[in-house]
Motif scaffolding. Structure first.
Motif, PDB file in Angstrom:
ATOM      1  N   PHE A 174      15.572 -19.297   9.085  1.00  0.00           N
ATOM      2  CA  PHE A 174      14.750 -19.220   9.887  1.00  0.00           C
ATOM      3  C   PHE A 174      15.255 -19.521  11.043  1.00  0.00           C
ATOM      4  CE2 PHE A 174      11.670 -21.042  12.985  1.00  0.00           C
ATOM      5  CZ  PHE A 174      11.213 -19.303  13.484  1.00  0.00           C
ATOM      6  N   SER A 198       4.698 -14.108   6.466  1.00  0.00           N
ATOM      7  CA  SER A 198       6.422 -13.804   6.185  1.00  0.00           C
ATOM      8  C   SER A 198       5.514 -12.788   4.675  1.00  0.00           C
ATOM      9  CB  SER A 198       6.212 -15.074   5.454  1.00  0.00           C
ATOM     10  OG  SER A 198       5.687 -16.047   4.293  1.00  0.00           O
ATOM     11  N   TYR A 222       5.881 -11.774  11.739  1.00  0.00           N
ATOM     12  CA  TYR A 222       5.869 -13.479  11.524  1.00  0.00           C
ATOM     13  C   TYR A 222       7.180 -14.486  12.606  1.00  0.00           C
ATOM     14  CZ  TYR A 222       8.379 -17.293   8.478  1.00  0.00           C
ATOM     15  OH  TYR A 222       9.402 -17.938   8.232  1.00  0.00           O
ATOM     16  N   GLN A 223       8.516 -13.975  12.664  1.00  0.00           N
ATOM     17  CA  GLN A 223       8.828 -14.326  13.902  1.00  0.00           C
ATOM     18  C   GLN A 223       8.852 -15.144  14.900  1.00  0.00           C
ATOM     19  OE1 GLN A 223      12.109 -15.241  12.960  1.00  0.00           O
ATOM     20  NE2 GLN A 223      12.685 -16.234  14.447  1.00  0.00           N
ATOM     21  N   SER A 239      10.922 -19.452   4.470  1.00  0.00           N
ATOM     22  CA  SER A 239      12.352 -18.911   5.099  1.00  0.00           C
ATOM     23  C   SER A 239      13.476 -19.753   5.797  1.00  0.00           C
ATOM     24  CB  SER A 239      11.613 -17.649   6.596  1.00  0.00           C
ATOM     25  OG  SER A 239      11.692 -18.655   7.344  1.00  0.00           O
ATOM     26  N   ILE A 270       8.462 -24.181   7.435  1.00  0.00           N
ATOM     27  CA  ILE A 270       7.993 -23.027   8.314  1.00  0.00           C
ATOM     28  C   ILE A 270      10.090 -22.484   6.865  1.00  0.00           C
ATOM     29  CG2 ILE A 270       9.907 -21.669   9.274  1.00  0.00           C
ATOM     30  CD1 ILE A 270       8.041 -22.713  11.076  1.00  0.00           C
ATOM     31  N   ASN A 271      10.087 -23.935   6.797  1.00  0.00           N
ATOM     32  CA  ASN A 271      11.688 -23.822   6.104  1.00  0.00           C
ATOM     33  C   ASN A 271      11.905 -23.315   4.716  1.00  0.00           C
ATOM     34  OD1 ASN A 271      13.291 -24.087   8.163  1.00  0.00           O
ATOM     35  ND2 ASN A 271      13.546 -27.069   7.722  1.00  0.00           N
ATOM     36  N   ALA A 326       6.154 -17.712  13.853  1.00  0.00           N
ATOM     37  CA  ALA A 326       6.424 -19.014  13.432  1.00  0.00           C
ATOM     38  C   ALA A 326       7.541 -19.970  14.541  1.00  0.00           C
ATOM     39  CB  ALA A 326       8.061 -18.288  12.428  1.00  0.00           C
ATOM     40  N   THR A 327       8.232 -18.725  15.390  1.00  0.00           N
ATOM     41  CA  THR A 327       8.832 -19.238  16.649  1.00  0.00           C
ATOM     42  C   THR A 327       8.107 -20.482  17.399  1.00  0.00           C
ATOM     43  OG1 THR A 327      10.058 -18.441  17.174  1.00  0.00           O
ATOM     44  CG2 THR A 327      10.266 -18.858  18.846  1.00  0.00           C
TER      45      THR A 327
END
Length: 217
Positions: free
Chosen positions: A28, A201, A173-174, A25, A21-22, A177-178
């Motif tokens: 994030f 993303s 995506y948010q 983004s 994820i990093n 990703a969470t």
């Protein structure tokens, strides 16, 4: 040559989903909680009530019929409309995953809505989830008029071997990703074979990506 992300060679297992994820983004930040599905909302129930009241008034001639006919039409309309306003949903936070289900019987579903009878609720601690897989599953379309959507699923396997498929719906995506972040932090192995997280993303259309014949139309 473009890499086929759906092939066996492109299998991508997130051994460290947080690092993944990093990379995608760097800025994030996970949301506090994610809720997926058709949870009961007061606004949808209010709009449904207004619609049924207007329909009942129209059917009964705006007062020309006896009040009890209006009442019957109103109750029948609410009995049909309210159960359609919500269905199974699930939520996830830093500690647990909660699945809330309702009866297929509309009358019992109404009773569950107003807490007259209990709804089915399953709570799973994230520490008890061994593995989670993000899967885009295409449905078989035998007719060009089949407009049913494909399925984006989160398949989880608990430590005792129980398997559960959870619908991700039209998650962004948010949100995804969470979910991945929470599961990874809890020690679950997250598998994203089709690289759904990266596709979201990049704001790619998943339907067009997995149905190549639509990609350039």
């Amino acid at each position: 040559m473009t890499k086929d992300l759906t092939s066996v060679e492109s299998v991508h297992i997130m051994k460290d989903a947080v690092n993944e994820i990093n990379i995608i983004s760097p800025s994030f930040l996970p949301a506090q909680k994610q809720t997926i599905g058709n949870k009961p909302h007061i606004l949808s129930l209010i709009f449904g009530t207004i619609f049924v009241v207007l329909l009942a008034l129209f059917v009964t001639g705006f007062g020309y019929q006896p009040w009890w006919i209006f009442a019957i039409v109103l109750l029948l309309g609410l009995g049909i409309t309210f159960p359609a306003c919500f269905s199974q949903y699930w939520s996830i936070d830093q500690k647990q995953l909660t699945i809330t289900s309702y009866s297929n019987n509309d009358f019992k579903k109404l009773a569950q809505l107003f807490n007259l009878t209990s709804k089915d609720q399953t709570i799973i601690n994230l520490a008890n989830i061994q593995e989670a897989s993000i899967v885009y599953r295409k449905i078989i379309r035998l007719s060009p008029f089949n407009f049913n959507p494909d399925h984006l699923l989160l398949g989880i396997t608990t430590q005792d071997g129980k398997k559960i498929d959870l619908d991700l719906g039209n998650i962004d995506y948010q949100g995804l990703a969470t979910i991945v972040f929470y599961l990874s932090e809890a020690g679950s192995k997250v598998i994203d074979q089709q690289e759904i997280l990266r596709l979201l993303s990049e704001n790619q259309n998943l339907f067009k990506h997995f149905h190549k014949k639509w990609a350039y139309k």
